[in-house]
Design a protein around this motif. Structure first.
Motif, PDB file in Angstrom:
ATOM      1  N   ILE A   1      10.403  -1.380   5.960  1.00 19.65           N
ATOM      2  CA  ILE A   1      10.974  -2.052   4.786  1.00 19.65           C
ATOM      3  C   ILE A   1      12.488  -2.137   4.934  1.00 19.65           C
ATOM      4  O   ILE A   1      13.085  -3.182   4.702  1.00 19.65           O
ATOM      5  CB  ILE A   1      10.583  -1.316   3.493  1.00 19.65           C
ATOM      6  N   ARG A   2      13.111  -1.032   5.337  1.00 18.94           N
ATOM      7  CA  ARG A   2      14.571  -1.018   5.516  1.00 18.94           C
ATOM      8  C   ARG A   2      15.017  -2.026   6.568  1.00 18.94           C
ATOM      9  O   ARG A   2      16.071  -2.642   6.433  1.00 18.94           O
ATOM     10  CB  ARG A   2      15.037   0.372   5.934  1.00 18.94           C
ATOM     11  N   ALA A   3      14.238  -2.182   7.632  1.00 18.27           N
ATOM     12  CA  ALA A   3      14.597  -3.101   8.715  1.00 18.27           C
ATOM     13  C   ALA A   3      14.289  -4.553   8.357  1.00 18.27           C
ATOM     14  O   ALA A   3      14.652  -5.459   9.105  1.00 18.27           O
ATOM     15  CB  ALA A   3      13.858  -2.708   9.994  1.00 18.27           C
ATOM     16  N   GLY A   4      13.611  -4.774   7.241  1.00 21.11           N
ATOM     17  CA  GLY A   4      13.286  -6.135   6.834  1.00 21.11           C
ATOM     18  C   GLY A   4      12.087  -6.713   7.554  1.00 21.11           C
ATOM     19  O   GLY A   4      11.850  -7.915   7.516  1.00 21.11           O
ATOM     20  N   ILE A   5      11.319  -5.864   8.216  1.00 23.12           N
ATOM     21  CA  ILE A   5      10.147  -6.323   8.956  1.00 23.12           C
ATOM     22  C   ILE A   5       8.987  -6.622   8.015  1.00 23.12           C
ATOM     23  O   ILE A   5       8.169  -7.493   8.276  1.00 23.12           O
ATOM     24  CB  ILE A   5       9.733  -5.269   9.999  1.00 23.12           C
ATOM     25  N   THR A   6       8.933  -5.907   6.906  1.00 22.02           N
ATOM     26  CA  THR A   6       7.878  -6.111   5.918  1.00 22.02           C
ATOM     27  C   THR A   6       8.468  -5.920   4.532  1.00 22.02           C
ATOM     28  O   THR A   6       9.648  -5.635   4.376  1.00 22.02           O
ATOM     29  CB  THR A   6       6.691  -5.155   6.175  1.00 22.02           C
ATOM     30  N   SER A   7       7.641  -6.068   3.517  1.00 21.47           N
ATOM     31  CA  SER A   7       8.111  -5.924   2.140  1.00 21.47           C
ATOM     32  C   SER A   7       7.379  -4.774   1.457  1.00 21.47           C
ATOM     33  O   SER A   7       6.325  -4.333   1.922  1.00 21.47           O
ATOM     34  CB  SER A   7       7.846  -7.219   1.366  1.00 21.47           C
ATOM     35  N   ARG A   8       7.943  -4.317   0.347  1.00 19.71           N
ATOM     36  CA  ARG A   8       7.277  -3.276  -0.433  1.00 19.71           C
ATOM     37  C   ARG A   8       5.903  -3.761  -0.905  1.00 19.71           C
ATOM     38  O   ARG A   8       4.953  -3.000  -0.930  1.00 19.71           O
ATOM     39  CB  ARG A   8       8.114  -2.907  -1.662  1.00 19.71           C
ATOM     40  N   LYS A   9       5.833  -5.039  -1.252  1.00 22.92           N
ATOM     41  CA  LYS A   9       4.571  -5.594  -1.740  1.00 22.92           C
ATOM     42  C   LYS A   9       3.480  -5.504  -0.677  1.00 22.92           C
ATOM     43  O   LYS A   9       2.354  -5.123  -0.961  1.00 22.92           O
ATOM     44  CB  LYS A   9       4.777  -7.043  -2.183  1.00 22.92           C
ATOM     45  N   ARG A  10       3.823  -5.840   0.573  1.00 18.11           N
ATOM     46  CA  ARG A  10       2.832  -5.768   1.657  1.00 18.11           C
ATOM     47  C   ARG A  10       2.428  -4.330   1.962  1.00 18.11           C
ATOM     48  O   ARG A  10       1.265  -4.054   2.221  1.00 18.11           O
ATOM     49  CB  ARG A  10       3.370  -6.432   2.915  1.00 18.11           C
ATOM     50  N   VAL A  11       3.400  -3.429   1.965  1.00 15.87           N
ATOM     51  CA  VAL A  11       3.084  -2.022   2.230  1.00 15.87           C
ATOM     52  C   VAL A  11       2.191  -1.476   1.123  1.00 15.87           C
ATOM     53  O   VAL A  11       1.197  -0.797   1.397  1.00 15.87           O
ATOM     54  CB  VAL A  11       4.375  -1.179   2.377  1.00 15.87           C
ATOM     55  N   ALA A  12       2.522  -1.782  -0.117  1.00 14.87           N
ATOM     56  CA  ALA A  12       1.696  -1.322  -1.230  1.00 14.87           C
ATOM     57  C   ALA A  12       0.274  -1.876  -1.113  1.00 14.87           C
ATOM     58  O   ALA A  12      -0.706  -1.160  -1.332  1.00 14.87           O
ATOM     59  CB  ALA A  12       2.322  -1.731  -2.562  1.00 14.87           C
ATOM     60  N   ALA A  13       0.152  -3.144  -0.744  1.00 12.91           N
ATOM     61  CA  ALA A  13      -1.173  -3.756  -0.580  1.00 12.91           C
ATOM     62  C   ALA A  13      -1.954  -3.064   0.527  1.00 12.91           C
ATOM     63  O   ALA A  13      -3.156  -2.826   0.394  1.00 12.91           O
ATOM     64  CB  ALA A  13      -1.037  -5.247  -0.288  1.00 12.91           C
ATOM     65  N   ALA A  14      -1.282  -2.717   1.623  1.00 16.68           N
ATOM     66  CA  ALA A  14      -1.963  -2.027   2.723  1.00 16.68           C
ATOM     67  C   ALA A  14      -2.449  -0.648   2.307  1.00 16.68           C
ATOM     68  O   ALA A  14      -3.418  -0.131   2.848  1.00 16.68           O
ATOM     69  CB  ALA A  14      -1.025  -1.906   3.923  1.00 16.68           C
ATOM     70  N   LEU A  15      -1.785  -0.062   1.301  1.00 19.43           N
ATOM     71  CA  LEU A  15      -2.188   1.248   0.790  1.00 19.43           C
ATOM     72  C   LEU A  15      -3.184   1.136  -0.357  1.00 19.43           C
ATOM     73  O   LEU A  15      -3.564   2.134  -0.956  1.00 19.43           O
ATOM     74  CB  LEU A  15      -0.954   2.030   0.337  1.00 19.43           C
ATOM     75  N   GLY A  16      -3.601  -0.101  -0.676  1.00 13.33           N
ATOM     76  CA  GLY A  16      -4.581  -0.298  -1.737  1.00 13.33           C
ATOM     77  C   GLY A  16      -3.972  -0.299  -3.131  1.00 13.33           C
ATOM     78  O   GLY A  16      -4.666  -0.101  -4.119  1.00 13.33           O
ATOM     79  N   GLU A  17      -2.679  -0.529  -3.226  1.00 10.07           N
ATOM     80  CA  GLU A  17      -1.966  -0.548  -4.504  1.00 10.07           C
ATOM     81  C   GLU A  17      -1.289  -1.900  -4.672  1.00 10.07           C
ATOM     82  O   GLU A  17      -1.332  -2.734  -3.774  1.00 10.07           O
ATOM     83  CB  GLU A  17      -0.888   0.554  -4.521  1.00 10.07           C
ATOM     84  N   ASN A  18      -0.638  -2.097  -5.827  1.00 10.53           N
ATOM     85  CA  ASN A  18       0.201  -3.276  -5.962  1.00 10.53           C
ATOM     86  C   ASN A  18       1.583  -2.843  -6.407  1.00 10.53           C
ATOM     87  O   ASN A  18       1.741  -1.881  -7.155  1.00 10.53           O
ATOM     88  CB  ASN A  18      -0.405  -4.342  -6.883  1.00 10.53           C
ATOM     89  N   ALA A  19       2.590  -3.527  -5.917  1.00  3.27           N
ATOM     90  CA  ALA A  19       3.982  -3.132  -6.155  1.00  3.27           C
ATOM     91  C   ALA A  19       4.334  -3.169  -7.634  1.00  3.27           C
ATOM     92  O   ALA A  19       5.071  -2.311  -8.117  1.00  3.27           O
ATOM     93  CB  ALA A  19       4.924  -4.030  -5.351  1.00  3.27           C
ATOM     94  N   GLU A  20       3.790  -4.125  -8.369  1.00  6.43           N
ATOM     95  CA  GLU A  20       4.094  -4.230  -9.793  1.00  6.43           C
ATOM     96  C   GLU A  20       3.578  -3.004 -10.546  1.00  6.43           C
ATOM     97  O   GLU A  20       4.255  -2.468 -11.417  1.00  6.43           O
ATOM     98  CB  GLU A  20       3.488  -5.510 -10.387  1.00  6.43           C
TER      99      GLU A  20
END
Length: 169
Positions: free
Chosen positions: A76-95
């Motif tokens: 996320i810090r490097a800008g390779i992905t977003s918090r939303k995508r990481v949250a989705a991969a963990l089965g959650e949603n960023a909102e």
């Protein structure tokens, strides 16, 4: 081999299950609800707006949670992905996570404190990550002497008791 499967299976799930099965069913459901008069789109929206949804694969379990979460933070810090995508991969949603964090902030503002994991307060997770990587290297090969020295250094920085017999066996 398992690394290849880890990448291929979500792709197959999306291509076969979502695109060929779930999405057409969802679109038909939206059309039928609208055409039968059971549902109408909100003002300013069309029926097609409700057909565009995000499908998420189920979250997979963690093998090394500290390392995986650290890798996500760095991505996320490097800008390779977003918090939303990481949250989705963990089965959650960023909102949902943001809403929970806002409620937690409200509790802190009211002076409420929950000692969920008091032993973890003030812990340097970077040194825990380093120790975990060293243990993995020892378990799966590598230079044990160098790893042991690095591990001892991590333990000294954490001010924990080091038991040489436990790690140099």
């Amino acid at each position: 081999m398992s690394d290849i499967l880890t990448k291929i299976i979500p792709h197959l799930q999306y291509q076969m299950i979502v695109r060929q099965f779930s999405q057409p069913i969802w679109e038909r459901f939206v059309d039928e609800a609208y055409l039968s008069g059971l549902w109408n789109p909100a003002a300013g929206k069309t029926v097609d707006d409700y057909k565009e949804i995000v499908w998420m694969n189920p979250a997979r379990g963690h093998i090394h949670p500290v390392q995986e979460i650290s890798a996500c933070v760095e991505a996320i810090r490097a800008g390779i992905t977003s918090r939303k995508r990481v949250a989705a991969a963990l089965g959650e949603n960023a909102e949902g996570i943001d809403a929970e964090n806002a409620r937690d902030q409200r509790a802190r503002d009211l002076g409420l404190q929950y000692a969920t994991y008091p032993a973890l307060e003030g812990m340097n997770f970077q040194s825990v990550l380093q120790a975990s990587e060293i243990e993995d290297a020892q378990e799966f090969g590598g230079n044990r002497r160098a790893n042991s020295a690095a591990f001892r250094q991590c333990m000294r920085t954490e001010k924990r008791v080091y038991e040489p017999s436990k790690y140099n066996g």
